[in-house]
Design a protein around this motif. Structure first.
Motif, PDB file in Angstrom:
ATOM      1  N   TYR A  63      51.111   7.140 -63.886  1.00  0.00           N
ATOM      2  CA  TYR A  63      50.624   8.522 -63.891  1.00  0.00           C
ATOM      3  C   TYR A  63      50.888   9.152 -62.527  1.00  0.00           C
ATOM      4  O   TYR A  63      50.637   8.535 -61.489  1.00  0.00           O
ATOM      5  CB  TYR A  63      49.130   8.611 -64.237  1.00  0.00           C
ATOM      6  CG  TYR A  63      48.759  10.039 -64.573  1.00  0.00           C
ATOM      7  CD1 TYR A  63      48.917  10.514 -65.872  1.00  0.00           C
ATOM      8  CD2 TYR A  63      48.349  10.930 -63.581  1.00  0.00           C
ATOM      9  CE1 TYR A  63      48.660  11.843 -66.182  1.00  0.00           C
ATOM     10  CE2 TYR A  63      48.092  12.259 -63.880  1.00  0.00           C
ATOM     11  CZ  TYR A  63      48.247  12.706 -65.186  1.00  0.00           C
ATOM     12  OH  TYR A  63      48.006  14.022 -65.496  1.00  0.00           O
ATOM     13  N   THR A  64      51.405  10.380 -62.545  1.00  0.00           N
ATOM     14  CA  THR A  64      51.790  11.061 -61.306  1.00  0.00           C
ATOM     15  C   THR A  64      51.120  12.427 -61.223  1.00  0.00           C
ATOM     16  O   THR A  64      51.272  13.243 -62.133  1.00  0.00           O
ATOM     17  CB  THR A  64      53.324  11.244 -61.247  1.00  0.00           C
ATOM     18  OG1 THR A  64      53.951   9.969 -61.417  1.00  0.00           O
ATOM     19  CG2 THR A  64      53.753  11.853 -59.919  1.00  0.00           C
ATOM     20  N   THR A  65      50.373  12.645 -60.148  1.00  0.00           N
ATOM     21  CA  THR A  65      49.782  13.961 -59.900  1.00  0.00           C
ATOM     22  C   THR A  65      50.605  14.670 -58.831  1.00  0.00           C
ATOM     23  O   THR A  65      50.816  14.133 -57.733  1.00  0.00           O
ATOM     24  CB  THR A  65      48.313  13.817 -59.454  1.00  0.00           C
ATOM     25  OG1 THR A  65      47.541  13.364 -60.574  1.00  0.00           O
ATOM     26  CG2 THR A  65      47.738  15.138 -58.970  1.00  0.00           C
ATOM     27  N   LEU A  66      51.094  15.854 -59.176  1.00  0.00           N
ATOM     28  CA  LEU A  66      51.926  16.662 -58.277  1.00  0.00           C
ATOM     29  C   LEU A  66      51.128  17.912 -57.905  1.00  0.00           C
ATOM     30  O   LEU A  66      50.683  18.643 -58.796  1.00  0.00           O
ATOM     31  CB  LEU A  66      53.221  17.076 -58.988  1.00  0.00           C
ATOM     32  CG  LEU A  66      54.060  15.965 -59.639  1.00  0.00           C
ATOM     33  CD1 LEU A  66      55.058  16.559 -60.635  1.00  0.00           C
ATOM     34  CD2 LEU A  66      54.799  15.167 -58.575  1.00  0.00           C
ATOM     35  N   ILE A  67      50.936  18.133 -56.614  1.00  0.00           N
ATOM     36  CA  ILE A  67      50.130  19.290 -56.192  1.00  0.00           C
ATOM     37  C   ILE A  67      50.858  20.091 -55.116  1.00  0.00           C
ATOM     38  O   ILE A  67      51.370  19.533 -54.142  1.00  0.00           O
ATOM     39  CB  ILE A  67      48.756  18.847 -55.629  1.00  0.00           C
ATOM     40  CG1 ILE A  67      47.949  18.088 -56.695  1.00  0.00           C
ATOM     41  CG2 ILE A  67      47.968  20.064 -55.144  1.00  0.00           C
ATOM     42  CD1 ILE A  67      46.599  17.571 -56.188  1.00  0.00           C
ATOM     43  N   VAL A  68      50.877  21.414 -55.309  1.00  0.00           N
ATOM     44  CA  VAL A  68      51.335  22.343 -54.267  1.00  0.00           C
ATOM     45  C   VAL A  68      50.115  23.115 -53.790  1.00  0.00           C
ATOM     46  O   VAL A  68      49.386  23.688 -54.608  1.00  0.00           O
ATOM     47  CB  VAL A  68      52.384  23.331 -54.823  1.00  0.00           C
ATOM     48  CG1 VAL A  68      52.699  24.423 -53.798  1.00  0.00           C
ATOM     49  CG2 VAL A  68      53.659  22.595 -55.216  1.00  0.00           C
ATOM     50  N   PHE A  69      49.880  23.105 -52.490  1.00  0.00           N
ATOM     51  CA  PHE A  69      48.832  23.950 -51.914  1.00  0.00           C
ATOM     52  C   PHE A  69      49.489  25.180 -51.313  1.00  0.00           C
ATOM     53  O   PHE A  69      50.495  25.075 -50.603  1.00  0.00           O
ATOM     54  CB  PHE A  69      48.061  23.200 -50.819  1.00  0.00           C
ATOM     55  CG  PHE A  69      47.211  22.089 -51.355  1.00  0.00           C
ATOM     56  CD1 PHE A  69      46.044  22.364 -52.053  1.00  0.00           C
ATOM     57  CD2 PHE A  69      47.584  20.771 -51.173  1.00  0.00           C
ATOM     58  CE1 PHE A  69      45.253  21.338 -52.565  1.00  0.00           C
ATOM     59  CE2 PHE A  69      46.801  19.734 -51.675  1.00  0.00           C
ATOM     60  CZ  PHE A  69      45.638  20.019 -52.371  1.00  0.00           C
ATOM     61  N   SER A  70      48.927  26.336 -51.630  1.00  0.00           N
ATOM     62  CA  SER A  70      49.511  27.570 -51.117  1.00  0.00           C
ATOM     63  C   SER A  70      48.410  28.480 -50.598  1.00  0.00           C
ATOM     64  O   SER A  70      47.371  28.631 -51.243  1.00  0.00           O
ATOM     65  CB  SER A  70      50.277  28.277 -52.235  1.00  0.00           C
ATOM     66  OG  SER A  70      50.600  29.588 -51.840  1.00  0.00           O
ATOM     67  N   ASP A  71      48.663  29.077 -49.436  1.00  0.00           N
ATOM     68  CA  ASP A  71      47.682  30.020 -48.889  1.00  0.00           C
ATOM     69  C   ASP A  71      47.719  31.334 -49.647  1.00  0.00           C
ATOM     70  O   ASP A  71      46.747  32.078 -49.665  1.00  0.00           O
ATOM     71  CB  ASP A  71      47.961  30.265 -47.401  1.00  0.00           C
ATOM     72  CG  ASP A  71      47.720  29.003 -46.591  1.00  0.00           C
ATOM     73  OD1 ASP A  71      46.747  28.289 -46.897  1.00  0.00           O
ATOM     74  OD2 ASP A  71      48.513  28.720 -45.674  1.00  0.00           O
ATOM     75  N   LEU A 107      50.463  10.049 -56.146  1.00  0.00           N
ATOM     76  CA  LEU A 107      49.988  11.367 -55.704  1.00  0.00           C
ATOM     77  C   LEU A 107      51.028  11.960 -54.765  1.00  0.00           C
ATOM     78  O   LEU A 107      51.359  11.369 -53.735  1.00  0.00           O
ATOM     79  CB  LEU A 107      48.641  11.224 -54.981  1.00  0.00           C
ATOM     80  CG  LEU A 107      48.096  12.495 -54.322  1.00  0.00           C
ATOM     81  CD1 LEU A 107      47.781  13.569 -55.360  1.00  0.00           C
ATOM     82  CD2 LEU A 107      46.839  12.169 -53.499  1.00  0.00           C
ATOM     83  N   ALA A 108      51.561  13.122 -55.144  1.00  0.00           N
ATOM     84  CA  ALA A 108      52.535  13.827 -54.303  1.00  0.00           C
ATOM     85  C   ALA A 108      51.965  15.202 -53.988  1.00  0.00           C
ATOM     86  O   ALA A 108      51.577  15.933 -54.907  1.00  0.00           O
ATOM     87  CB  ALA A 108      53.869  13.962 -55.033  1.00  0.00           C
ATOM     88  N   THR A 109      51.896  15.543 -52.707  1.00  0.00           N
ATOM     89  CA  THR A 109      51.310  16.837 -52.333  1.00  0.00           C
ATOM     90  C   THR A 109      52.194  17.557 -51.328  1.00  0.00           C
ATOM     91  O   THR A 109      52.739  16.953 -50.397  1.00  0.00           O
ATOM     92  CB  THR A 109      49.900  16.667 -51.724  1.00  0.00           C
ATOM     93  OG1 THR A 109      49.977  15.829 -50.573  1.00  0.00           O
ATOM     94  CG2 THR A 109      48.936  16.064 -52.731  1.00  0.00           C
ATOM     95  N   TYR A 110      52.335  18.853 -51.524  1.00  0.00           N
ATOM     96  CA  TYR A 110      53.121  19.713 -50.643  1.00  0.00           C
ATOM     97  C   TYR A 110      52.237  20.872 -50.193  1.00  0.00           C
ATOM     98  O   TYR A 110      51.459  21.375 -51.013  1.00  0.00           O
ATOM     99  CB  TYR A 110      54.358  20.255 -51.379  1.00  0.00           C
ATOM    100  CG  TYR A 110      55.174  21.197 -50.515  1.00  0.00           C
ATOM    101  CD1 TYR A 110      56.105  20.700 -49.615  1.00  0.00           C
ATOM    102  CD2 TYR A 110      54.955  22.578 -50.574  1.00  0.00           C
ATOM    103  CE1 TYR A 110      56.819  21.559 -48.795  1.00  0.00           C
ATOM    104  CE2 TYR A 110      55.676  23.433 -49.750  1.00  0.00           C
ATOM    105  CZ  TYR A 110      56.603  22.920 -48.872  1.00  0.00           C
ATOM    106  OH  TYR A 110      57.307  23.765 -48.052  1.00  0.00           O
TER     107      TYR A 110
END
Ligand SMILES: [Zn+2]
Length: 364
Positions: A247-255, A208-211
């Motif tokens: 398995y890799t989940t890549l997530i970008v959170f943006s306002d 899990l990679a999150t930005y």
């Protein structure tokens, strides 16, 4: 002038598509560091051996499979150069996304260009001062008219204190390698400063990679992990096997991003969600949907999209199978994994039905 019958044959055959001289030992280098981040650019290099006669004809994909629209990633390319050692090679463009290079007898060629990475779109490439994501479709050139079953190395050059996450096999130190172009462009990358952890789930390496960093943290990250890891077993049980070895989940959170959107790949997906979604079950539901696509639309997909071609649309009337059945099993996996209960499942399915009923039909 041609006799009539020959002229007819010539018209039916149409213009012949260009075929590149054969190339081998392909290596791609993507550089993203504090300096290129300041200009919101990826610096891209491609090295290869020329193993036959003729011009080298290279193209960039026009679309990313799963995002069913033509984008022509060449529009974000600048400073294109081709060299053999210190010698510049002549080149010109054959169409929007195709470059013709004259090797002039050179056996080893390097192509380089800058890619403007400022599109917050999961089929494209985007940067911040400390972070980039990109898809292989954006930056990896392929030889025109040649078999796409060529293996290649991808190296990512970045700051020593920055991280890299991807489903691609390999490491920053040794480089990444896949055995054909379809796999090379189906494994997006995160580069920079972000939160990154992994867990063994039924013997599978799950990441899990999150930005941005610290955005999905503490109890909300732990809660997401507990939902995420419980989706694997019920999905694998539908088919009796898994189509990936990690398995890799890549997530970008943006306002600034309204709602959420995610794009599936064979052993990963890239989601962009409003930061207001953190802690809400719909992100787990989208995650389940994209994970199930690894089975349905990546490994098994409409015949019209086998093999993928990257320069033209591949329309199919079967996306309702690829999307509808995936959506159904996404929520089934949520119930079977204990992420939601049956009341939650019925609520989600009825919401989906309502959304479909309220959407005006469109011709694709
Ligand atoms: Zn989908």
């Amino acid at each position: 002038m041609l006799p009539h019958s020959l002229a007819l044959i010539a018209i039916l055959a149409g213009p012949t598509e260009p075929v590149s001289a054969p190339i081998a030992n392909i290596q791609y280098d993507i550089t993203f560091n504090r300096e290129t981040a300041a200009r919101r650019r990826l610096a891209v290099e491609m090295r290869f051996d020329v193993t036959g006669k003729g011009d080298v004809i290279l193209s960039l994909p026009a679309w990313t499979p799963g995002a069913y629209e033509m984008t022509w990633f060449a529009r974000w390319v600048s400073d294109f150069q081709a060299t053999a050692g210190d010698t510049p090679l002549r080149w010109d463009k054959l169409d929007y996304d195709t470059w013709r290079i004259r090797p002039a007898g050179a056996k080893q060629v390097k192509v380089s260009f800058q890619f403007q990475a400022d599109s917050l779109d999961n089929a494209m490439a985007w940067t911040a001062s400390d972070f980039a994501f990109f898809n292989g479709t954006n930056v990896l050139l392929y030889p025109e008219g040649r078999n796409l079953d060529f293996g290649a190395m991808v190296r990512v050059n970045t700051e020593r204190d920055w991280k890299v996450a991807t489903g691609m096999h390999g490491s920053v130190e040794s480089g990444y390698r896949e055995k054909n172009f379809h796999d090379l462009v189906d494994m997006p990358f995160f580069v920079g400063q972000f939160d990154y952890d992994s867990m063994s789930v039924d013997g599978l390496n799950v990441r899990l990679a999150t930005y941005p960093a610290d955005k999905l943290a503490g109890p909300t990250r732990a809660n997401f992990w507990s939902q995420y890891r419980r989706l694997f077993a019920p999905q694998a049980a539908v088919f009796g096997e898994t189509p990936y070895d990690s398995y890799t989940t890549l997530i970008v959170f943006s306002d600034s991003y309204g709602g959420g959107s995610a794009l599936e790949h064979q052993n990963s997906h890239l989601g962009i969600y409003t930061a207001q979604g953190i802690g809400q079950d719909w992100i787990a539901s989208v995650t389940s949907h994209e994970m199930f696509h690894a089975f349905n639309v990546k490994r098994m997909r409409p015949a019209e999209m086998v093999p993928y071609r990257y320069d033209d649309p591949q329309p199919t009337p079967w996306l309702w199978v690829s999307e509808g059945i995936t959506d159904y099993y996404a929520d089934i996996a949520m119930v079977r994994g204990g992420v939601i209960d049956s009341a939650g499942f019925l609520q989600s399915v009825s919401q989906n039905m309502q959304n479909v009923e309220q959407t005006p039909p469109v011709a694709l």
